[in-house]
Write an enzyme that holds these catalytic residues in place. Structure first.
Site: not given
Length: 425
Positions: A247, A374, A389
């Site tokens: 992004h 996990d 991110s």
């Protein structure tokens, strides 16, 4: 007879209302359920699964993209009606169209089919320090100034607005915000012609600086010319080009995507992790090492799909993994996948579950919904935190996407972007 005629008219109305509703529903459904663009690897057959309403057909507009049905019979220009799966085969590289029709008559949608050579990239998962220089001096907002007579004024109100970029003063280019401060200080209260870039348009604004109570001249605007932060490197291709974040980088105050002149990548060290919790996303904190010996690359673009540029040999020498194929959206399925991250201090793969694949997603960086399963990663971060991110998502040995956002009310879940959207930005 009158009753029969009235009944017939009612039936006709019901028929037309049903037909209009069916067409409208099919059009809306197809628009969102089927992507506008698909990628094929040249000379390789790809299978697409679409749950489509009755009456929908596929037609290839070119002999270069061959349509096949489930029985593997080549169809070419022949229509395939409401298939459970559609196979496409691209003969030559290029850009082609496959159309979708309702009842063989009404064109509902065009799918752009890009036939490309096979693509490989190195999924990184390494944290990087990011510095961006804006293209012009960005206006964050306007504010009040107490002038030399003690009156409170707001000289920039109605003239400048958040998200403006001041590029010139009286025709002279600005390198940074210090140039703007110097020009205002030297104005002696005379009107200045500011060259502004606003929403992609160039305009000129005349402003008269105010003599403040401290003896300096001011415009009454808060400005910024750079931004920095920590993010995750998603991939590096065979030519040393990178994509990161998944992004764009927006200004923290205005929320606007920063229009950049350029930028750099630097080494960074993660110092701590604040775990995410319901209603409050977690965050990775660290330090960026600015310097010649710590520079990792150049940033050239800041887009809605991520930041892009080139890495140097210093970064390439630090990569300890090999390139893998880039998967297209049709390769992605619900179930087990992995994200690659350095949150523990070393690059590791952590198991996730892909819960949703939105093949026709309008928001390019929210095509996937994933959940962290996990235990090691959950113990470290509680799921997805700010700074992750760009963490690459790997499924079936292919780079299929990158983590982009965390769910505010559930830090174990988040969104991802398709790798093909990042690479073909």
């Amino acid at each position: 007879m009158m009753k029969k005629e009235s009944f017939r008219r009612i039936l006709i109305r019901i028929f037309w209302i049903s037909l209009v509703f069916t067409i409208g529903f099919s059009w809306v459904y197809i628009r969102y359920a089927v992507p506008d663009r698909l990628n094929l690897v040249v000379n390789e057959e790809e299978v697409f699964h679409f749950a489509l309403p009755p009456g929908v057909t596929f037609e290839s507009d070119s002999e270069e993209v061959v349509l096949k049905n489930a029985s593997e019979i080549p169809q070419g220009m022949i229509r395939i009606e409401r298939p459970d799966s559609v196979s496409m085969y691209g003969k030559n590289e290029g850009s082609y169209r496959v159309g979708m029709k309702f009842l063989g008559l009404i064109r509902m949608k065009d799918i752009q089919v890009e036939v490309v050579d096979g693509s490989y990239a190195i999924p990184c998962g390494m944290p990087v320090g990011i510095y961006l220089k804006s293209k012009g001096v960005m206006v964050i907002g306007t504010g009040q100034v107490t002038n030399d007579t003690g009156n409170v004024v707001e000289p920039a109100y109605g003239l400048l607005k958040s998200g403006d970029y001041i590029q010139t003063v009286d025709g002279e280019d600005l390198e940074d915000k210090n140039d703007l401060v110097d020009a205002v200080s030297a104005s002696d209260g005379k009107t200045l012609a500011l060259g502004i870039r606003r929403d992609g348009r160039r305009i000129e604004v005349d402003m008269t600086p105010v003599l403040a109570e401290d003896g300096s001249y001011k415009l009454g605007a808060w400005v910024r010319d750079d931004t920095q932060g920590i993010g995750t490197m998603t991939y590096v291709d065979m030519n040393g080009n990178f994509g990161a974040l998944g992004h764009g980088i927006s200004d923290s105050d205005t929320g606007e995507l920063v229009d950049i002149e350029g930028g750099e990548l630097y080494e960074t060290q993660i110092l701590g992790i604040e775990k995410g919790q319901t209603g409050k996303p977690g965050v990775m904190s660290g330090v960026i090492y600015y310097g010649k010996g710590t520079k990792l690359g150049e940033v050239k673009e800041n887009t809605t799909e991520g930041i892009y540029g080139t890495v140097n040999h210093h970064f390439l020498d630090s990569i300890k993994t090999d390139a893998i194929p880039v998967g297209f959206r049709q390769d992605i399925h619900k179930g087990t996948a992995y994200i690659r991250s350095n949150v523990s201090g070393e690059v590791k793969d952590y198991e996730i579950e892909i819960q949703k694949v939105d093949y026709g997603s309008i928001q390019k960086n929210k095509g996937l919904v994933l959940r962290v399963v996990d235990e090691e990663l959950l113990n470290l971060t509680s799921g997805i935190v700010q700074g992750m991110s760009g963490s690459p998502i790997i499924q079936d040995g292919k780079l299929i996407g990158a983590v982009t956002h965390v769910f505010i009310n559930d830090p174990t879940r988040g969104y991802g972007i398709f790798a093909e959207n990042m690479i073909s930005h």
